[in-house]
Design an enzyme around this catalytic site. Structure first.
Site, PDB file in Angstrom:
ATOM      1  N   ASP A 199      12.638 -17.566  28.317  1.00  0.00           N
ATOM      2  CA  ASP A 199      13.595 -18.576  28.767  1.00  0.00           C
ATOM      3  C   ASP A 199      13.114 -19.272  30.038  1.00  0.00           C
ATOM      4  OD1 ASP A 199      15.331 -18.002  26.716  1.00  0.00           O
ATOM      5  OD2 ASP A 199      16.564 -16.622  27.886  1.00  0.00           O
ATOM      6  N   GLU A 247      17.082 -18.444  16.157  1.00  0.00           N
ATOM      7  CA  GLU A 247      16.441 -19.171  17.257  1.00  0.00           C
ATOM      8  C   GLU A 247      15.473 -18.239  18.012  1.00  0.00           C
ATOM      9  OE1 GLU A 247      19.270 -20.126  20.262  1.00  0.00           O
ATOM     10  OE2 GLU A 247      18.004 -21.663  21.209  1.00  0.00           O
ATOM     11  N   HIS A 248      15.990 -17.084  18.441  1.00  0.00           N
ATOM     12  CA  HIS A 248      15.172 -16.090  19.152  1.00  0.00           C
ATOM     13  C   HIS A 248      15.097 -14.816  18.318  1.00  0.00           C
ATOM     14  CE1 HIS A 248      17.236 -18.463  22.372  1.00  0.00           C
ATOM     15  NE2 HIS A 248      16.010 -18.544  22.835  1.00  0.00           N
ATOM     16  N   HIS A 285       0.421 -57.550  -4.822  1.00  0.00           N
ATOM     17  CA  HIS A 285      -0.442 -56.501  -4.268  1.00  0.00           C
ATOM     18  C   HIS A 285      -1.830 -56.582  -4.908  1.00  0.00           C
ATOM     19  CE1 HIS A 285       3.230 -54.891  -2.580  1.00  0.00           C
ATOM     20  NE2 HIS A 285       2.589 -53.858  -2.047  1.00  0.00           N
ATOM     21  N   HIS A 309      25.868 -16.865  27.319  1.00  0.00           N
ATOM     22  CA  HIS A 309      25.748 -18.322  27.314  1.00  0.00           C
ATOM     23  C   HIS A 309      27.047 -19.016  26.943  1.00  0.00           C
ATOM     24  CE1 HIS A 309      21.704 -19.469  28.241  1.00  0.00           C
ATOM     25  NE2 HIS A 309      21.179 -18.584  27.421  1.00  0.00           N
ATOM     26  N   GLN A 329      22.105 -13.136  25.662  1.00  0.00           N
ATOM     27  CA  GLN A 329      22.410 -14.270  24.806  1.00  0.00           C
ATOM     28  C   GLN A 329      23.913 -14.530  24.795  1.00  0.00           C
ATOM     29  OE1 GLN A 329      21.242 -17.319  23.345  1.00  0.00           O
ATOM     30  NE2 GLN A 329      19.652 -15.819  23.666  1.00  0.00           N
TER      31      GLN A 329
END
Lengths: 428, 428
Positions: free
Chosen positions: B358, B324-325, B417, B259, B256
């Site tokens: 991934d 996220e993960h 209405h 990145h 991770q």
């Protein structure tokens, strides 16, 4: 009177619909940012200050007590309560069919993967105050959240001139499964829901309509919490064949026009006779309406019509416009429903006026506006859940597929990604 | 080295995760607004100008021809192509299970109502250019759109220094069912997709990652078209019990961290021995990585650890962070999955490293970041459909329920209405 547009120039329609979307000025954004920051820092103290300033009320305790709620509900008209109870049943029935299941897929070598469907922990529903009170909106926002399984369903609404909440709103909240009610409105209410205060714990998502300050605040807190779409002015598009009753069509167009001078009412018809008769009826009926001024402004600005050669052509233009509400006042509506690609909600046949759906039928009345039905949906159970996926590989599966995963990672020059597979394959 | 945080002060973690979200400066918004307006007005001419200015290429025809596509694909490594084909099968298999059905409910008195599930007409996928090329992203964005039934799946990607597109990206696009490819990038590509140009017809939704200019452009065109969530920096949270292999855990944290210097890698463990061993491994492994500098920055900034008393406590903190993960490197992950309330994607057990998901496992890798897993979901088939509801009342049903609907409308002071119901009940 509906202004006729030639069917050779339909782009005019789509353009003007989009042009009606609310713009939020830099001034308002600035002002609202200040309120948000103040509430974020000073919490309840700031909330009290703004409630005094904007609603002219000294509120010490924002949360509505069970006694206050009961006392308010006592004041409701029993016939109204009965109608609301039936509406609730219908709305719940429709939305229960939207509930989705988690799934799991089991594959070779002990691999499994799937997706869980989880309700949000908490949501906040904004309910406007002032003279206009819409208990139906409380049902439409809270019931899907309840059906989705959300545990904390919080409602915020500004206190009235007596420091109370409207009895009908109180009843709707109790009926729909709201778990907490706070007497606070405006941007300060949105800030409290997003950041939390001593008295008002934060939520994960904020929904519900509001004025321009509320809309600006929702836009600004988006990311910290989720929000629903910010609705533009309301729209109706009526497709009428030669057998449609012009009096009915006119009444439906007016029911939309009474919302707002920005509301849009469009008639697409295969019959010029129907168009002329609808125009006569609009004149006749509008003079009798309490909201006559709004209706006349709205029709003058955004009342349009196109005479088409066929129902197919009407639906072609309806798709171009992607209306919030689409009425098919035609003989065999199911025959044509498959051709409708873009519409928030479709009202089928001669007897399904939009107001049935606004209140009672069961479908949701929080719908995409300004052409966004091309890509977005009504509020529903989906608005109150999230999904979370999961994946399981065994050592055997990793050994089998590891080389392919490493090939892909290396091709993207992400060596550490490949390495996470490698250390396991080598069982180092 | 992971910086240890005391478990008595976990709020520190949640705060810093949210603080990593990208802010877009007013400068960039202004610059991008100019580009958007220029493309909206001058269409292809403006697109050519910006492609010359930013990508240093003279492009006359943006659309990639079938010959150009084939020629690019010829250059791909066959082993890579095989891996991609298997990944595609797995991704498709997982996403097919997300496909939902329309429903119809039939009730008393001829009432029926329901919800249709409709694919979007068209979507645009942004694929970044430059040295980093991520064919796996093309699969993750295009396959769910294809499974949803979207007819036009458009890809845009900036031309490289030869005016071409990357072979791997070309292959991924063909494999995933992309129907049109245009060689254009940056804010001008987003503008073209949102407004349409002579060569590039507009789409209904834009997805895919990009740099800060692309992100700003997506934010600004939102409303005209739909967009996916704007992703923040990537995150991994590893929960490791005392039996977890520290070498494996370290490799996953590094995958991770490579990145982005803003990426976040967090370890929650019940074993101080494991934490110490992971720290040793991080040192050993990171020196061997090509992206060592990025990894070291990322770990220094955002590498954290908490030693917990139990797996339950680890998961409690994981829920607070909503990563996220989430890797569950523990003995019986299914036993604990039900406790996980907030995570984009969960990787189960000792052998499921994040990189399997991934690239290859089948679950989507486009996931909510910065704590937004509390209220949002992975990209999937849902991202490429919309729902549209419909309702049908007969005359009999209207006569039966009309009074209740009118009661509700009148209580909201919406007389028009009520009138739409009344004219039908009286059959005037």
């Amino acid at each position: 009177m509906l202004k006729e547009i030639s069917k050779d120039n339909p782009a005019v329609l789509a353009d003007y619909l989009q042009s009606r979307a609310q713009e939020i000025s830099a001034d308002i954004l600035l002002k609202v940012t200040e309120i948000l920051n103040d509430v974020r820092t000073n919490q309840d103290e700031a909330c009290k200050k703004y409630t005094k300033q904007f609603d002219h009320q000294d509120i010490e305790t924002f949360k509505v007590s069970p006694e206050e709620l009961d006392a308010a509900i006592q004041q409701c008209d029993p016939a109204f309560c009965d109608a609301m109870r039936q509406a609730k049943k219908n709305i719940e029935y429709f939305h229960r069919a939207q509930v989705r299941q988690s799934y799991i897929l089991q594959k070779e070598k002990g691999i499994y993967l799937g997706q869980r469907v989880l309700p949000l922990d908490s949501v906040g529903i904004y309910v406007p105050g002032g003279r206009a009170q819409y208990p139906s909106s409380v049902l439409m926002n809270a019931i899907p959240a309840h059906v989705a399984g959300v545990k904390r369903i919080v409602m915020v609404t500004p206190p009235d001139e007596n420091g109370s909440i409207h009895p009908n709103i109180a009843f709707a909240a109790q009926l729909a499964g709201v778990t907490e009610i706070y007497k606070i409105g405006g941007a300060q209410a949105i800030a409290a829901l997003a950041y939390g205060t001593q008295q008002i714990p934060a939520v994960d998502k904020i929904v519900g309509p509001g004025n321009i300050f509320v809309a600006a605040a929702k836009k600004l807190v988006y990311g910290k919490v989720d929000i629903d779409m910010i609705a533009g002015p309301s729209e109706i598009l009526v497709v009428a064949d030669e057998k449609a009753n012009p009096r009915h069509a006119a009444a439906d167009l007016l029911s939309q026009a009474e919302h707002d001078p920005m509301a849009s009412a469009i008639l697409l018809t295969t019959s010029r006779t129907v168009l002329d008769a609808v125009n006569d009826e609009l004149k006749k009926q509008s003079v009798k309406l309490p909201k006559r001024e709004i209706v006349e402004q709205s029709l003058a600005n955004y009342g349009k019509a196109i005479v088409c050669d066929s129902i197919e052509e009407c639906i072609h233009f309806a798709n171009e416009i992607a209306p919030e509400h689409l009425e098919l006042m035609i003989e065999d509506p199911m025959k044509y429903l498959g051709q409708v690609r873009h519409a928030g909600s479709v009202f089928m046949g001669y007897y399904t006026c939009e107001s049935i759906g606004d209140y009672f039928g069961g479908t949701n009345h929080v719908l995409p506006t300004s052409g966004t039905a091309r890509f977005s949906s009504a509020l529903g159970v989906d608005s109150f859940i999230k999904t979370s996926c999961f994946l399981h590989y065994t050592e055997e599966a990793l050994q089998a597929y590891g080389p392919q995963i490493m090939t892909m990672a290396k091709e993207e020059h992400l060596d550490a990604h490949a390495n996470a597979v490698k250390v396991r394959m080598e069982n180092e």
